[in-house]
Design a protein around this motif. Structure first.
Motif, mmCIF file in Angstrom:
data_model
loop_
_atom_site.group_PDB
_atom_site.id
_atom_site.type_symbol
_atom_site.label_atom_id
_atom_site.label_comp_id
_atom_site.label_asym_id
_atom_site.label_seq_id
_atom_site.Cartn_x
_atom_site.Cartn_y
_atom_site.Cartn_z
ATOM 1 N N ILE A 160 1.084 -1.289 0.019
ATOM 2 C CA ILE A 160 -0.083 0.017 0.151
ATOM 3 C C ILE A 160 0.906 1.310 -0.027
ATOM 4 O O ILE A 160 1.748 1.241 0.631
ATOM 5 N N ILE A 161 0.612 2.135 -0.948
ATOM 6 C CA ILE A 161 1.288 3.460 -0.955
ATOM 7 C C ILE A 161 0.374 4.453 -0.206
ATOM 8 O O ILE A 161 -0.885 4.515 -0.398
ATOM 9 N N LYS A 162 1.006 5.605 0.552
ATOM 10 C CA LYS A 162 0.102 6.561 0.891
ATOM 11 C C LYS A 162 0.967 7.797 0.062
ATOM 12 O O LYS A 162 2.295 7.721 0.359
ATOM 13 N N TYR A 163 0.174 8.634 -0.148
ATOM 14 C CA TYR A 163 0.588 9.939 -0.949
ATOM 15 C C TYR A 163 -0.086 11.082 -0.690
ATOM 16 O O TYR A 163 -1.562 10.995 -0.250
ATOM 17 N N ASP A 164 0.603 12.233 -0.636
ATOM 18 C CA ASP A 164 -0.333 13.567 -0.639
ATOM 19 C C ASP A 164 -0.682 13.646 -2.310
ATOM 20 O O ASP A 164 0.204 14.070 -3.060
ATOM 21 N N TYR A 165 -1.953 13.624 -2.292
ATOM 22 C CA TYR A 165 -2.424 13.697 -3.570
ATOM 23 C C TYR A 165 -2.462 15.121 -4.400
ATOM 24 O O TYR A 165 -2.626 15.143 -5.676
#
Ligand SMILES: [Cu+2]
Length: 633
Positions: free
Chosen positions: A395-400
């Protein structure tokens, strides 16, 4: 293999046990609804504990309750192809009001025979199923709108519309897709409001807009190559496929202006009447189909790399994330740029009356080097998106908005969908994410050749995602949705009121219990209460009869269901809730004595809750006789 201690250390540092520990007798904070995939059902878990609470029967028959076996529930599974006792249930979607979960209903799609079901969250029972005409492979479904005005459906498989006998290699001329909008905000009244005729691509997943993008729904497509054989190669050629943006408010205008074709189509609408404890089917005969050529502005294509799976709209309604499973970037489109591009006619070309917008004109940014095989995205309400990556199992978490990856967490192993609690609403709860993993080698005790699917729970409340729990699921879940338990638990029904029971064969007291013969049909009006049936001895049944046991549970307390079954019954048992009536149909084949009994452990004298039916030869003169105790009637 690491030891258990090492494993705990490597994937779950810190005091993780306390994060998922819900002491006996305490309730979980969230309900989570997992689709059953090929089980055709929905299973309900408490989170964070991962304890299973219920399996809801939807598209598959259920031996535990008699769902799909009883005359009361068989109509629920009727379709234009006949009675279908199975389907492939993929995507649960919780109803919303003003973009927030309202705890009223859960919807779920059937993939094989295109259908959408409504589950009432006061009873956790399926109360409505509508078949989708002009469709095949109902995958991008049911994903509803901000106020549950509609749930949607789309064709994973394009087919001739209307159906006809044509060579398969005439795909490009003859095969089409459709996108359907189904009215959903009134129980018992689901209806296909309109369909939009689309090019013959494969439509994969969907999400509807919220806030500024309310009024629009987005659908991914692949196979824009329009291949009909060896798709793994032939449908992976184009660098970009499309997200279809559908303006359903515009579609409503076109319907109001008569810009549609009323197309003949046969499809079923099945509805469970809770007061009659009985489902009914109605057959619909036509559907409104909009051709985008006749309804300008109803549909646009957003080029999106490459064979996208998920299309997900951020909680603020502005960003549209595509999960290009073969793409090297994650494209993030901007809704406001899309509107501007439409206004400025920034079109690349047109396909079947649908303008293709210029990629650069709608793109907010490309998230570079995200992961391998990005599939599906949800949001935490704090400016972060979470995408599942099938190939790299993470799972990647990012500032979209800033287009920057901030964290990654491995999954074990190949993750399909994920969910963030409330992650498709205006106000996500965040807190937890769940990975739904497909290939789980070695994750559980082995149980034979078939491996289980696992769910892995991540704490996402901090900066770094932390894997804190793992549990195993029923069937093959494709997606799940979570809701705060407080939004449902106080509304859950405890009994059906006997006074309101309008089942045509209900009896509300033991004195009305009776047996009636109508030719070869025998109707037993039976009651059940701790710990006996009335009547419990029946004679005068003959070989060649069809016996209908209409059994009413007279109890009016929570948690006192009774079951009923008779030896030799070819159907499942019936499990009858307090105040409810259900029917078991039985055709005795040989003379003799047949015991029946209660299957649900209902009291200390449960084992005494039984009775006998005497069956005499066909043509015998044995009179009907029935009684309980000494009170012979
Ligand atoms: Cu009982």
């Amino acid at each position: 293999m690491p030891t258990q201690k090492e494993a705990v250390k490597s994937v779950a540092p810190g005091d993780v046990a306390s994060k998922v520990y819900v002491p006996p007798g305490k309730h979980d904070e969230f309900y989570v609804f997992f689709s059953g995939g090929f089980s055709g059902q929905v299973s309900v878990y408490g989170i964070p504990s991962g304890r299973i609470i219920k399996v809801i029967k939807v598209f598959s028959v259920d031996p535990e309750t008699g769902y799909g076996f009883t005359p009361e529930t068989k109509p629920m599974l009727m379709t234009s192809h006949g009675f279908i006792p199975w389907d492939d249930a993929h995507h649960p979607w919780l109803s919303q009001t003003n973009g927030e979960q309202d705890g009223r209903w859960l919807f779920i799609n059937a993939n094989n025979v295109p259908r959408i079901a409504r589950i009432d969250l006061s009873t956790f029972e399926t109360t409505e199923i509508i078949e989708i005409p002009n469709s095949a492979g109902n995958h991008p479904s049911p994903y509803g709108t901000e106020n549950t005005e509609y749930v949607v459906a789309g064709t994973r498989f394009s087919v001739p519309i209307p159906q006809k006998d044509v060579p398969i290699d005439s795909y490009k001329e003859n095969f089409k897709g459709t996108i359907s909008f189904i009215k959903a905000n009134e129980p018992g009244k689901m209806d296909v409001a309109f369909q939009i005729l689309m090019p013959g691509f494969n439509y994969d997943l969907a999400r509807c807009g919220r806030g500024p993008s309310h009024g629009w729904c987005f659908f991914t497509s692949y196979n824009t190559e329009q291949a009909h054989t060896l798709l793994e190669i032939n449908a992976s050629k184009n660098d970009k496929d499309y997200i279809a943006a559908i303006n359903w408010k515009r579609a409503e205008e076109c319907v109001a202006q008569g810009k549609y074709q009323e197309m003949p189509a046969t499809y079923y609408h099945n509805y469970y009447d809770e007061e009659k404890h009985m489902a009914v089917s109605e057959v619909k005969k036509s559907v409104k189909v909009i051709n985008p050529k006749d309804c300008q502005g109803v549909a646009y294509f957003l080029p999106t790399p490459k064979s996208p799976h998920g299309v997900d709209v951020s909680d603020d309604g502005e960003y549209i994330v595509g999960g290009g499973k073969l793409a090297t970037v994650i494209p993030i489109h901007s809704f406001s740029k899309m509107l501007k591009a439409i206004e400025q006619k920034a079109f690349e070309k047109e396909i079947d009356g649908i303008p293709v917008l210029k990629y650069d004109a709608v793109l907010h940014c490309e998230l570079e080097k995200p992961c391998l095989g990005p599939l599906h995205t949800e949001f935490d309400g704090k400016g972060f998106a979470y995408t599942s990556c099938f190939v790299s199992s993470e799972i990647i978490k990012y500032d979209y908005k800033g287009c920057k990856v901030v964290d990654r967490a491995p999954t074990y192993y190949s993750i399909g969908h994920l969910l963030v609690m409330g992650g498709d609403t205006k106000k996500p709860y965040g807190k937890y994410a769940i990975a739904m993993n497909k290939i789980t080698k070695d994750r559980s005790l082995p149980v034979g050749p078939e491996l289980l699917q696992s769910a892995q729970l991540y704490d996402i409340s901090g900066e770094k995602m932390q894997l804190i729990h793992e549990f195993f699921t029923v069937g093959e879940p494709h997606y799940a949705q979570g809701i705060l338990a407080d939004k449902i638990k106080d509304k859950v029904k405890k009994i059906y009121e006997l006074e309101k029971n309008k089942h045509p064969y209900a009896v509300k007291s033991e004195k009305d219990a009776r047996v009636e013969r109508k030719g070869n049909e025998v109707h037993v009006y039976m009651t059940m209460i701790r710990s006996h049936f009335t009547p419990d001895n029946i004679e005068g049944i003959k070989v060649g009869d069809t016996v209908y046991f209409h059994v009413t549970n007279l109890e009016q307390d929570w948690d006192i269901p009774h079951g009923f079954v008779i030896k030799g019954s070819e159907d499942a048992e019936i499990l009858v809730m307090p105040g409810q009536t259900k029917t078991l149909v039985w055709k005795p084949k040989a003379p003799g004595i047949y015991p029946f009994y209660c299957t649900d452990f209902c009291s200390a004298l449960h084992q005494e809750m039984q009775g006998y039916v005497r069956v005499s030869p066909a043509g015998s003169n044995a009179p009907l006789k029935y009684y309980t105790g000494t009170a012979q009637k």
